[in-house]
Design a protein around this motif. Structure first.
Motif: not given
Length: 138
Positions: A36-54
């Motif tokens: 599920y490579l697209n899911a890896i990309g999606f969750h990596a993006q979501q993690a980076a986004e949320k760290y920056l928002k924190a």
């Protein structure tokens, strides 16, 4: 009534917890050699986004509802260019927020791109958590 600093700290912790969850999913899929490579990309993006928002919540910088890593890094740069500039490579994660979730003309994420997405999210994670860590006690 809770003091404003305590409320802010609670919100930052909530953003970090959500980011850690997305990071953990991406990391798990990579280590399990998930197809599920697209899911890896999606969750990596979501993690980076949320760290920056924190970080932005911690810095009391308002941000839009956006998945655009470049836009978020530009906001981070208003208070800490030393944090934002080394993370500029993470802007490639933006495409993984929406585009990979729907059938479009973009090619599927490769295993190498999936591992790179996780690596970029990890860099964002480490940099933000380092900035948010309390200063050492002398």
């Amino acid at each position: 009534m809770r003091p404003p600093e305590e409320i802010k700290r609670g919100l930052v912790m909530q953003w970090l917890a959500k980011a850690d969850e997305d990071f953990g999913v991406a990391e798990h899929f990579v280590f399990e050699n998930s197809p599920y490579l697209n899911a890896i990309g999606f969750h990596a993006q979501q993690a980076a986004e949320k760290y920056l928002k924190a970080f932005l919540v911690h810095s009391q910088i308002e941000f839009p509802k956006s998945h655009d890593i470049d836009r978020l890094l530009n906001l981070v740069a208003t208070v800490d260019k030393n944090l934002s500039e080394p993370l500029r490579d993470a802007v490639v994660l933006t495409d993984y927020a929406v585009e990979v979730r729907y059938p479009v003309d973009l090619p599927e994420i490769t295993p190498l791109e999936a591992r790179e997405a996780l690596s970029l999210a990890k860099r964002v994670r480490e940099a933000v958590k380092h900035r948010l860590a309390p200063p050492p006690v002398p």
